[in-house]
Write a protein that holds these residues in place. Structure first.
Motif, mmCIF file in Angstrom:
data_model
loop_
_atom_site.group_PDB
_atom_site.id
_atom_site.type_symbol
_atom_site.label_atom_id
_atom_site.label_comp_id
_atom_site.label_asym_id
_atom_site.label_seq_id
_atom_site.Cartn_x
_atom_site.Cartn_y
_atom_site.Cartn_z
ATOM 1 N N LEU A 127 41.326 46.963 37.403
ATOM 2 C CA LEU A 127 41.235 45.748 36.672
ATOM 3 C C LEU A 127 42.497 45.109 36.467
ATOM 4 O O LEU A 127 42.446 43.962 35.874
ATOM 5 C CB LEU A 127 40.676 46.209 35.282
ATOM 6 N N LEU A 128 43.511 45.765 36.538
ATOM 7 C CA LEU A 128 44.882 45.142 36.634
ATOM 8 C C LEU A 128 45.153 43.942 37.541
ATOM 9 O O LEU A 128 45.906 43.165 37.314
ATOM 10 C CB LEU A 128 46.105 45.870 36.607
ATOM 11 N N SER A 129 44.190 43.964 38.538
ATOM 12 C CA SER A 129 44.387 42.778 39.509
ATOM 13 C C SER A 129 43.985 41.420 39.037
ATOM 14 O O SER A 129 44.082 40.532 39.581
ATOM 15 C CB SER A 129 43.092 43.109 40.596
ATOM 16 N N VAL A 130 43.392 41.522 37.772
ATOM 17 C CA VAL A 130 43.285 40.200 36.989
ATOM 18 C C VAL A 130 44.345 39.186 37.013
ATOM 19 O O VAL A 130 44.260 38.180 36.793
ATOM 20 C CB VAL A 130 42.423 40.165 35.740
ATOM 21 N N ALA A 131 45.539 40.218 37.028
ATOM 22 C CA ALA A 131 46.693 39.130 36.896
ATOM 23 C C ALA A 131 46.928 38.123 38.131
ATOM 24 O O ALA A 131 47.668 37.220 38.013
ATOM 25 C CB ALA A 131 47.947 40.129 36.781
ATOM 26 N N VAL A 132 46.687 38.555 39.188
ATOM 27 C CA VAL A 132 46.517 37.534 40.338
ATOM 28 C C VAL A 132 45.963 36.207 40.380
ATOM 29 O O VAL A 132 46.857 35.111 40.345
ATOM 30 C CB VAL A 132 45.988 38.372 41.855
ATOM 31 N N ALA A 164 38.233 38.370 44.236
ATOM 32 C CA ALA A 164 37.381 39.505 44.817
ATOM 33 C C ALA A 164 37.621 40.742 44.488
ATOM 34 O O ALA A 164 36.673 41.558 43.975
ATOM 35 C CB ALA A 164 37.287 39.526 46.321
ATOM 36 N N LEU A 165 38.744 41.341 44.365
ATOM 37 C CA LEU A 165 39.067 42.579 43.859
ATOM 38 C C LEU A 165 38.612 42.778 42.485
ATOM 39 O O LEU A 165 38.320 43.759 41.989
ATOM 40 C CB LEU A 165 40.716 43.000 43.994
ATOM 41 N N PHE A 166 39.169 41.791 41.539
ATOM 42 C CA PHE A 166 38.784 41.792 39.972
ATOM 43 C C PHE A 166 37.242 41.941 39.868
ATOM 44 O O PHE A 166 36.824 42.720 38.986
ATOM 45 C CB PHE A 166 39.440 40.721 39.414
ATOM 46 N N THR A 167 36.711 41.141 40.709
ATOM 47 C CA THR A 167 35.187 41.117 40.586
ATOM 48 C C THR A 167 34.683 42.391 40.898
ATOM 49 O O THR A 167 33.505 43.102 40.291
ATOM 50 C CB THR A 167 34.590 40.025 41.542
ATOM 51 N N VAL A 168 35.006 43.067 42.007
ATOM 52 C CA VAL A 168 34.585 44.470 42.288
ATOM 53 C C VAL A 168 35.023 45.292 41.203
ATOM 54 O O VAL A 168 34.141 46.475 40.898
ATOM 55 C CB VAL A 168 35.174 44.684 43.709
ATOM 56 N N SER A 169 36.067 45.365 40.715
ATOM 57 C CA SER A 169 36.656 46.126 39.832
ATOM 58 C C SER A 169 35.665 46.178 38.543
ATOM 59 O O SER A 169 35.026 47.200 38.091
ATOM 60 C CB SER A 169 37.885 45.986 39.483
#
Length: 451
Positions: free
Chosen positions: A175-180, A321-326
């Motif tokens: 979920l930390l990928s939301v920073a991107v 996309a990574l945040f969505t999958v997370s």
């Protein structure tokens, strides 16, 4: 080359060059049609016929000024020649130089063809470099997937950590990928008008992971992984053709078929498994069949996810996309835990925490390499390249858990490695020859008297 237009009150002389367009205005007597005289284009032998722009210059002019190029130029791969900053810095002084520089550039391009040849050569080299980086990322993702399989098995056997718990833990950390997207000024849930499709992509991807990790409780990790990858590759090729109308070439199809045959050999039961299946009861049989069905269902969901992101590649970045999958995984993993009734346990030692964090790092690396490749390659090719995770997992199992593989497993893994290696070589090695042939054909057109 120039084309003359008669305007009211002025004469406009336009010089067209593949990269610059300059115009000069001179005073001229206003045009007034004469009775019985009709305006026509210059014909062979007429004055001004030689000044008409040729087809290659007109095509280059359209290419440089098209709206599609302006809209997609910022999203091009940064190593391409025409999307770099060097092009803008070299073109601006040339455009400001007036007609002499443009006319000299056009004469040089038509006379010797060296400038065009150098540009095409540079473009070909940049394209090859971009393709090489893409395939390096794909092969790195396959290696990370293989490590992921071994780490999941070690966590389950040595530290009693369930696969679905590991999936939930990695989804929470990711979920930390939301920073991107926030750093790039993008909406974390995707651009407006594409959020529903992005949500469907995240649900399909998370459902695939939930089914795949749930199957590990009913089937062996090797069989579950091979079934998942075989179903993903075959179904992604079919769905990409049906939904996106993207076809595979003959050579690509042969490579994929060889890889699928290799995965089929890996799935062949051994003599001991055949004897044990004949003596077991119906409960054990249906339990194994349910695990295989979950693996095949995971392949279907993953194929839908790959095709779905392929359709969103121009609008949705890899970080989004990574945040969505997370966040979709954070919702679906607990539901899967409740359905499968898997035990809940936390890491209680430093090695266990190190293994879990390594698993998260491998999952992120695998996702980034595979998802970035979807912006450039066919979904079936992306999935086929990830079949290397099966031989990598076998080698790592031999190093960690010394179990001798059977002859069909060895032959199947060798076929998988050869098919992926041939696919990579076929995509990268002919690139220079193809660019050379294209440059030679273009030079032949420039030297031809027929324009």
């Amino acid at each position: 080359m120039e084309s003359t237009h008669l305007l009211t009150g002025s004469k406009k002389r336009v010089k067209i060059h593949p990269h610059t367009v300059t115009a000069k205005y001179t005073t001229h007597t206003p045009y007034s049609p004469q009775p019985g005289v009709h305006t026509h284009f210059p014909q062979p032998g007429d004055e001004g016929y030689d000044d008409a722009p040729s087809f290659e210059d007109f095509g280059s002019f359209l290419e440089e000024t098209s709206d599609k190029k302006q809209l997609t130029e910022s999203r091009r791969w940064p190593l391409t020649l025409f999307g770099s900053k060097d092009k803008d810095s070299t073109n601006k002084p040339q455009a400001a130089g007036g007609g002499d520089g443009s006319e000299g550039g056009a004469r040089a391009a038509k006379g010797s063809g060296k400038g065009v040849g150098e540009q095409l050569a540079s473009f070909g080299e940049a394209s090859v470099s971009a393709s090489r980086l893409t395939w390096v990322g794909l092969l790195g993702a396959a290696l990370a997937h293989g490590c992921l399989i071994v780490l999941t098995r070690l966590a389950s056997e040595r530290f009693s950590l369930g696969p679905l718990f590991l999936l939930l833990f990695r989804s929470v950390v990711q979920l930390l990928s939301v920073a991107v997207p926030l750093h790039r000024g993008e909406h974390p849930f995707g651009p407006e008008g594409y959020r529903l499709r992005l949500l469907c992509y995240g649900i399909a991807y998370s459902l695939s992971l939930c089914c795949a990790y749930s199957s590990l409780s009913f089937a062996s990790p090797g069989n579950a992984t091979a079934t998942w990858r075989l179903a993903t590759t075959a179904l992604s090729a079919t769905l990409a053709f049906l939904l996106l109308e993207e076809r595979l070439g003959l050579a690509d199809g042969i490579s994929l078929a060889a890889g699928l045959c290799g995965l089929g050999l890996v799935l062949l039961p051994t003599a001991d498994e055949s004897n044990s299946d004949s003596t077991t009861g119906p409960v054990v049989f249906w339990r194994g069949a349910f695990g295989w069905s979950l693996s095949a269902l995971a392949g279907l969901w993953m194929a839908l996810a790959l095709v779905g992101y392929r359709s969103l590649k121009e609008r949705v970045g890899v970080g989004t996309a990574l945040f969505t999958v997370s966040w979709t995984g954070c919702l679906l993993a607990p539901a899967s835990l409740a359905l499968v009734q898997e035990g809940w346990s936390w890491p209680t030692s430093v090695p266990a925490w190190g293994l879990v964090l390594g698993l998260v790092a491998c999952s992120v690396a695998a996702f980034l390499g595979m998802t970035h490749a979807l912006t450039r390659l066919h979904p079936a090719l992306v999935s086929a390249s990830q079949s290397l995770e099966v031989p990598v997992a076998m080698l790592l199992h031999l190093a960690v858990l010394p179990l001798a593989p059977t002859a069909p497993e060895v032959v199947g893994n060798v076929m998988v490695v050869l098919s992926v290696g041939w696919l990579v070589a076929m995509k990268l090695l002919p690139a220079r020859g193809g660019g050379r042939r294209q440059r030679e054909e273009y030079e032949e057109i420039l030297d031809s008297p027929i324009k």
